[in-house]
Design an enzyme around this catalytic site. Structure first.
Site, mmCIF file in Angstrom:
data_model
loop_
_atom_site.group_PDB
_atom_site.id
_atom_site.type_symbol
_atom_site.label_atom_id
_atom_site.label_comp_id
_atom_site.label_asym_id
_atom_site.label_seq_id
_atom_site.Cartn_x
_atom_site.Cartn_y
_atom_site.Cartn_z
ATOM 1 N N GLN A 1 0.994 -1.177 -0.052
ATOM 2 C CA GLN A 1 0.262 0.248 -0.312
ATOM 3 C C GLN A 1 0.565 0.994 -0.110
ATOM 4 O O GLN A 1 2.308 1.280 0.462
ATOM 5 C CB GLN A 1 -1.069 -0.306 1.439
ATOM 6 C CG GLN A 1 0.016 -0.748 2.483
ATOM 7 C CD GLN A 1 -1.151 -0.585 3.913
ATOM 8 O OE1 GLN A 1 -2.253 -0.981 4.189
ATOM 9 N NE2 GLN A 1 -0.131 -0.372 5.055
ATOM 10 N N LYS B 1 3.029 2.359 17.056
ATOM 11 C CA LYS B 1 3.133 2.985 15.395
ATOM 12 C C LYS B 1 3.215 3.914 14.679
ATOM 13 O O LYS B 1 3.484 4.271 14.272
ATOM 14 C CB LYS B 1 1.781 2.318 15.824
ATOM 15 C CG LYS B 1 1.680 0.658 15.288
ATOM 16 C CD LYS B 1 0.727 0.303 15.096
ATOM 17 C CE LYS B 1 -0.779 0.376 15.585
ATOM 18 N NZ LYS B 1 -2.189 -0.188 15.289
ATOM 19 N N GLU C 1 -0.583 -12.614 7.223
ATOM 20 C CA GLU C 1 -0.667 -11.237 8.520
ATOM 21 C C GLU C 1 -2.269 -11.112 8.056
ATOM 22 O O GLU C 1 -2.993 -10.011 7.562
ATOM 23 C CB GLU C 1 -0.718 -10.507 9.105
ATOM 24 C CG GLU C 1 -0.615 -9.130 9.833
ATOM 25 C CD GLU C 1 -1.563 -8.064 9.927
ATOM 26 O OE1 GLU C 1 -1.800 -7.041 10.446
ATOM 27 O OE2 GLU C 1 -2.319 -7.882 8.591
ATOM 28 N N ASP D 1 -4.340 8.759 5.247
ATOM 29 C CA ASP D 1 -3.234 8.457 4.798
ATOM 30 C C ASP D 1 -2.430 6.920 3.796
ATOM 31 O O ASP D 1 -0.993 6.683 3.455
ATOM 32 C CB ASP D 1 -2.208 7.726 5.895
ATOM 33 C CG ASP D 1 -2.715 7.153 6.765
ATOM 34 O OD1 ASP D 1 -3.502 6.704 6.676
ATOM 35 O OD2 ASP D 1 -1.619 6.895 7.806
ATOM 36 N N ASP E 1 1.800 -8.074 4.696
ATOM 37 C CA ASP E 1 0.708 -7.195 5.700
ATOM 38 C C ASP E 1 -1.052 -7.852 5.060
ATOM 39 O O ASP E 1 -0.809 -7.318 3.787
ATOM 40 C CB ASP E 1 0.592 -6.277 5.931
ATOM 41 C CG ASP E 1 0.302 -5.068 6.394
ATOM 42 O OD1 ASP E 1 0.346 -4.832 7.843
ATOM 43 O OD2 ASP E 1 -1.090 -3.674 6.451
#
Lengths: 648, 648
Positions: A291, A504, A391, A326, A362
Site C-alpha cells: 500500500q 506505531k 498477516e 494516509d 501485511d
C-alpha cells in the site's frame, strides 16, 4: 487438498505418510505401491504400500530436499499373488497338483519375458514346480518368499491403475515449522533517549536476542514514511513537525518499497545487519505492506495502479464510515495489472538480494489470491527456503486459502482465545484437523496492533501463561518483544486493543537497564525458549493432545514426538488471580505411558519433579508464584533409582 | 462424490440442496448462483444462493423428471452490491454525495449496455442519483430494492468464476427410494403338493401380496437349471432324478439366461404374470446371476468366455479348499470381453422387453466395475425407471463403489446387526453419513441364504421386531416371504445360516391355509406395511435420529419428514425373552416438539396413545405381547380436546 489442486507441506527430512483405498471387483489379490519424485524428474521412485484394514493401504516417503515433490498411488491385480494365496489353502493332492501346473505357467511366462539371470532363475523355478520333486517340496517351492519377491519385481503392470492425479508436497526449510519470532521497531532501538534508532543500533540487540532464544527478528516496514496525511502520536490527525508517522504509510519523495528510511541508515547498513544477525543464527524478517502513502513515487509514476474517484482524487482506504486518508491501496483491477504484479514481485526479489528470506505480509487477503500463488512460486524459484507469514486476521476459509496458495505460516485467533473450551477447540482444530497438512499457525500473544483485554488486566501471571501457551501450543510463535518483556499493558482508551502511546506512531525507547531489570520477563522468556529448543515435541504442531482436568480454570495438554521419545505435558492455570487445583484425567497413550507403570513428570520451569501414577493426578497452581507447569514426562521408570535429573 | 466422478441420487420430485464455499480476496461483495440443467440441455437454469455463515452459501433445485441433471455454482465480485453496502453506511454528507456519484457511474454504465425499457430505466435512475432531489431522497433511491434487483439481473459476469466441475445427480423412479419387496420361488407356488409351480400359479398370489402391501415381487432365476453336477436336496452332491437343482445353476440344453425353465411356463405366461402384477401395483423383479451351469449353451458357443485350466477343463467357482463344480464363472479377462459385455447387456434388455424393470443382481462385486457403470447407463437409456439392487455382501468400500457406479439399492449388513450399539452406529452411518447421497440400503431380515442366529432362536418376538426395524429403519426393505410369514427358523445344522430343506434345492410348498392361518405373521406384516404407506416419514432414509434410552435392550429412533409434518417414533425391545423398561431421553428437536409442550404418541400397532412431556418418558415392552412401539408423534397439543385419533 481441494482434489489435488494444492500441495501439502512438510519441512526437509520429514516423512509423508500416504494412505489410499485400493480395491477391485472379484477375489483377485492386489499389489499397491506409492510413487514419488522430485518435481521435474520423470522417473518415479517407489515405496511399498501395506494393506491395513477395509481396503485401506499405507506407505511413506521422506522429502529430503527443499522444493516440490509429487506422489501418486499405483495398484494392479496380481495373478501370482492370488495364485500363491490359493496354493497355501488347497488341501487335496489333486488340487495342489493342478494348482502347481497353473503356477508353473504363470512363472514360466514371466521367466520368458525377463532378461538375464533373473529370467533364467524364474524359468528354472517354473520347471521345478512341475518337476520331479515330491508334491510337498514343490508346494513349498511355490510358496517360497524369494519367488514371491522376484515375481513382484517383474509383475505385469500393463493393466495397473494409477490414482490419476499427481499430488504435491512442498518441502520447506525447517524454520517454516519451528521458529521463534521477536518483533521490534528499529527506530526505537537507539540507546540515546529521543534519538531515532538505526540499523547500527539494532546490531547491539543481536547477542541479547540470540541468548534469549529468538531466531527471527521481524521489523515493521523500514521504508520512507509518507508525509502527506501523516498520523500523529496516538493515531491523531494533527501531527507535529517531528512526528515520525506510521511505518505502514509507505513512500515519500525519499523512495518507496525498495528504499530505506534514511534515518534508519543505508542499504549497506541493512545488509551488514542481516549478515551479523545470521552470525547469531537470526533471520531478519521484513514486513511487506502493499500500500502507498499519498506521496509514494508510484502514485505519480503509475496512476493506473490506483482507483480514481469522480472528484479526481485517488481512492484511499476506507471502511465506511471510517476513512484512512494516509493509505492508498493498489487497484488490482487495473488493466495494467501484469506490470503491477511484476513490480510487486521485484520488491520481494530486491530484499532477497539484500539477504532477506523471511517476509511477514501485511493484509495479504486484500490482494489477489492468484497473485500470491504466482508470486510465492516465483520467489521460491530464487530462494526455495523463503518463508512467508500471512498477516490475515480474517475469516477462516480465507486464511486457509492463503495457506493453500503457498503462505508458509499464518497469524491466528490465538490472542482472543482465553477460556479452556475455546483454547481446547482451537488447538484440536489446528493440530489434529485436516488443515494441519498446509496451515501452520504462528501464535502471537501480542502485536503492535493487539493488546488484548487479557493482557491489559491480567498482570504478570497472564503475561507468563499466554507466553508459555503460545510457545508450547504451536511450534511457531512470536512476540512484539520489548512491549511484552516490559509487560506493557495500558491501552489508549477503554475497550480498545491499541497500546497507549503506540510505537506505531512514535518512538518508544526502552533501555537495556529496564529490559534486563527485575521487572522484565527476559529470564522467563529465555527459559521458555530454551525448553523449546531442547524438546523436539515442541518443534512440531502435530503431536498435541488435550487432557481433561476437573477444573474449568485449568487447561492441560501434551505434545509428543511420533515415537514418544520426547513428551511434554503443560498444565496452565488460566485464572490470573487465584490458586486453582484439580485432578487430571490423562490420556496415557498420548504420553507413551503404560497404565500399570508410575512415571516421572519433571517441571522444566521450576525444576520440581513428581512421581505420578495412572490418569488421575493432583495439580495445583498459584498464579502469583508460577501459573504454569511445563513437565517433561519420563516413563519406563521402575524404581526411584531410575529417575533422571537434568536441566531443561 | 470422488471429486465429481460420480453423480448423487434423488427420486423424481425431490430437492437437491447445494452448499458451496464462495469467497474472494478483498472486501468486495459476492453474488453466487446455483446453475442446473437436464443433461443434454445447453442452457443453465439458475437458482439463487444465500450466504449462510463463514463464506458458506446454499441454494436448491428440484429434479422434476427421470434422468440425469447437472449442476454447478457460479460466483462473481459485484461492484454494485459492494457500493450499495457502503452507501448504507456513510454518514457525512460529503461522503454520501461522492458515493452517489460513484453509484451513478456504475448504474449508468449498465444502463448503456442493456437494451430496451430496462436500459432506459437504469439510465434514468443513474441521472436521478446525481439529480436535483435532496441528498436523503437520492440516498434512498440508491438503496432501493428494485434497483438492486435490476442491477443483479444485468450484473457484469465477465469475470465470474465457476466451480469448474459440473456435478451430476440422477433422478430415479420413486420406487428406487421407497419399495417393499417379497421374495418367493415360483416353483413352490403350486397349490398341489409335490407339483412344480408355474407362473400361472403365481398369479393367484398377487391379490394376497398386494393386500399385504408389497410392491415388488422378486423371483430367484427362472431359467433352465443345469443338469451337470446338479445339487441335490440340502446342497448334497448326490441328487435324485427328480431333484430340481439350484435355480442359480443357470443353463442347460433347454436354454440359458434368456430362456424360461419349461416347468414354470412359457414366455407368454411370464409376460401375462408381469402384466397382472402391474395391475396390482406390483413390479416383478428378476434375479440376474451372471454365471453358468456346465451345460449352459454359452460354454459350447463361447468357450473364450471361460477360463480353461492346464488339464483342459473349465475353471469352476472355488474358494480354496472349497469347490463349486456346478458353477462356471465368466472369465472377464477374455480378449472377447466386448462381445461378452454386449451379450450381458442383451440379457437385461431382453427381460425389459418382457416388461421387467427391476433387477436384483447376484454377486455384482465379482464382475467388472467398469461393466456395471457402462451397462446401467445403457439400460437406463432404454428404461430410465430401471432399478438395480446389488446383492453384494462384501466389504464396505466395494458395496459403496457399486452404488456409485449406478446400483439403485444395496443389500446391507442389517441381518447381522443385533445389539443396540451395532444398530445405532449402522443406522447413523447409513442415514446421516455422506454415503446417503448415493447408497440406498434395502434391509432384509432374512433371505434364502440367510437364516440368522437371531431368527433361529428368538421366536416370534424376534420375527416381529426384526420385521418392524427393517420396515421402519430404511424405506426399502424386503423379506424372503413365505419362510418369514411362517417364521421358519430351523437351520440345516448347528452354526449354519442355511435353512433346513432349503428351497434353493427343492420345492417347499406352503398352502394359503397355513400362510393365512393363526401361526402366520401375515396380519402383522400387513399392518406394518400399511403404516409405511400412510407415513411419509418412513418413505425416505434421511430423517432418522437415534434417541437415548437408559436400558441397553431398548432401542429408540425416530423418522421425520423434513418439515416435521409426519413424525414416527419407534421403540424396540431387543430382548425376545423378558419385559424391558426404561426412560427415554428424546431429542425433541428431531420430533418437531417444543420443550414446553406436551405431545401425544399414538401407537400405530396397538392403537394405544399416551401423553408425553419433555425428553424423559417411561417405556415398557413385553416381547410376548408386542416387542415394539411404532408411535406417530403429534405435537402442538394444548388440551385433551386437541388429541387426534385415527387408524394407522
Amino acid at each position: 487438498m481441494d482434489g489435488g489442486r494444492f500441495p501439502i507441506k512438510r519441512t526437509v527430512g520429514e516423512v509423508v505418510v500416504v494412505e489410499a483405498d485400493a480395491f477391485t471387483d472379484g477375489h483377485d489379490a492386489l499389489c499397491c505401491v506409492l510413487q514419488y519424485r522430485k518435481a521435474g524428474e520423470t522417473a518415479w521412485q517407489e515405496a511399498p504400500m501395506l494393506a491395513l484394514v477395509n481396503d485401506r493401504w499405507r506407505g511413506e516417503f521422506t522429502v529430503a530436499e527443499l522444493g516440490r515433490y509429487e506422489y501418486t498411488v499405483l495398484a494392479w491385480v496380481d495373478h501370482f499373488k492370488s495364485w500363491r494365496h490359493d496354493l497355501g489353502r488347497w488341501v487335496q493332492a489333486e488340487d495342489i497338483t493342478l494348482s502347481l501346473r497353473i503356477g508353473a505357467e504363470l512363472v514360466g511366462k514371466v521367466g520368458q519375458r525377463v532378461a538375464g539371470m533373473e529370467g533364467h532363475w524364474l524359468t528354472e523355478r517354473a520347471a521345478e514346480l512341475v518337476g520331479s520333486q515330491n508334491l510337498e517340496q514343490r508346494r513349498l517351492l511355490g510358496l517360497d518368499e524369494e519367488l514371491a519377491q522376484r515375481m513382484f519385481r517383474h509383475a505385469d503392470r500393463t493393466l495397473a491403475l494409477s490414482y490419476g492425479k499427481e499430488l504435491g508436497v512442498v518441502a520447506e526449510d525447517v524454520r517454516a515449522r519451528f521458529s521463534t519470532w521477536y518483533e521490534m521497531f528499529p527506530r526505537s532501538c537507539s540507546p540515546v533517549p529521543g534519538k531515532h534508532g538505526t540499523f547500527k543500533d539494532c546490531e547491539s540487540w543481536l547477542p541479547r536476542l540470540a541468548t534469549m532464544g529468538f531466531d527471527v527478528l521481524y521489523f515493521p516496514p523500514i521504508h520512507p514514511v509518507g508525509r502527506i496525511n501523516r498520523k500523529g502520536k496516538n493515531n491523531t490527525l494533527t501531527p507535529g513537525p517531528d512526528d515520525v508517522g506510521s511505518p505502514w504509510a509507505i513512500g515519500s519523495a525519499e523512495g518507496g518499497h525498495k528504499s530505506i528510511l534514511p534515518a534508519l541508515g543505508t542499504l549497506e547498513d541493512f545488509r551488514s545487519l542481516v549478515q551479523k544477525a545470521r552470525e547469531h543464527g537470526i533471520d531478519i524478517a521484513l514486513d511487506i505492506a502493499l500500500q502507498c502513502a499519498p506521496d509514494h513515487p508510484y502514485v505519480k509514476e503509475h496512476p493506473d495502479w490506483f482507483r480514481w474517484r469522480p472528484d479526481g482524487t485517488v481512492q484511499y482506504a476506507e471502511n465506511p464510515p471510517k476513512k484512512y486518508q494516509d493509505i492508498y491501496p493498489f487497484n488490482f483491477e487495473t488493466a495494467d495489472w501484469r506490470a503491477l504484479w511484476d513490480e510487486i514481485k521485484s520488491i520481494f526479489a530486491f530484499w532477497i538480494e539484500q539477504g532477506v528470506r523471511i517476509f511477514r505480509v501485511d493484509n495479504p487477503h486484500t490482494k489477489p489470491f492468484a497473485m500470491w500463488e504466482w508470486l510465492i512460486g516465483e520467489i521460491k524459484q530464487i530462494r526455495p527456503d523463503a518463508i512467508f507469514l500471512a498477516e490475515a486476521f480474517t475469516r477462516p476459509k480465507i486464511m486457509h486459502r492463503l495457506a493453500k496458495l503457498g503462505y508458509t505460516q499464518s497469524y491466528t485467533y490465538y490472542a482472543w482465545r482465553n477460556t479452556k473450551w475455546e483454547l481446547g477447540e482451537y488447538l484440536t482444530e489446528l493440530c489434529q484437523g485436516p488443515g494441519r497438512e498446509y496451515f501452520r499457525p504462528n501464535f502471537w500473544p501480542n502485536t503492535p496492533d493487539i493488546l488484548t483485554e487479557a493482557l491489559q488486566f491480567g498482570g504478570r501471571p497472564i503475561f507468563m501463561s499466554r507466553l508459555v501457551m503460545a510457545a508450547t501450543m504451536t511450534a511457531n510463535y512470536g512476540i512484539y518483544g520489548p512491549a511484552y518483556e516490559m509487560m506493557e499493558h495500558v491501552a489508549v482508551k477503554h475497550g480498545s486493543e491499541e497500546y497507549l502511546d503506540s510505537e506505531k506512531y512514535q518512538l518508544r525507547q526502552r533501555g537495556f537497564q529496564d529490559l534486563d531489570g527485575p521487572d522484565s520477563l527476559r529470564e522467563f522468556i529465555t527459559l521458555v525458549n530454551r525448553i523449546r529448543q531442547r524438546n523436539p515435541a515442541l518443534q512440531s504442531d502435530w503431536g498435541l493432545q488435550i487432557h481433561l482436568v476437573d477444573n474449568e480454570q485449568i487447561l492441560c495438554y501434551s505434545k509428543a514426538t511420533a515415537n514418544h521419545s520426547n513428551v511434554i505435558l503443560v498444565v496452565v492455570n488460566l485464572d490470573p488471580n487465584y490458586t486453582q487445583a484439580g485432578w487430571t484425567n490423562l490420556k496415557l497413550e498420548a504420553l507413551g505411558v503404560e497404565l500399570s507403570q508410575p512415571f516421572q513428570v519433571h517441571d522444566l520451569l521450576t525444576g520440581a519433579h513428581y512421581i505420578w501414577n495412572g490418569p488421575r493426578n493432583y495439580v495445583e497452581l498459584n498464579p502469583h508464584r508460577m501459573p504454569v507447569h511445563v513437565f517433561r514426562v519420563l516413563s519406563g521408570l521402575h524404581t526411584e533409582r531410575d529417575f533422571v535429573t537434568f536441566d531443561g
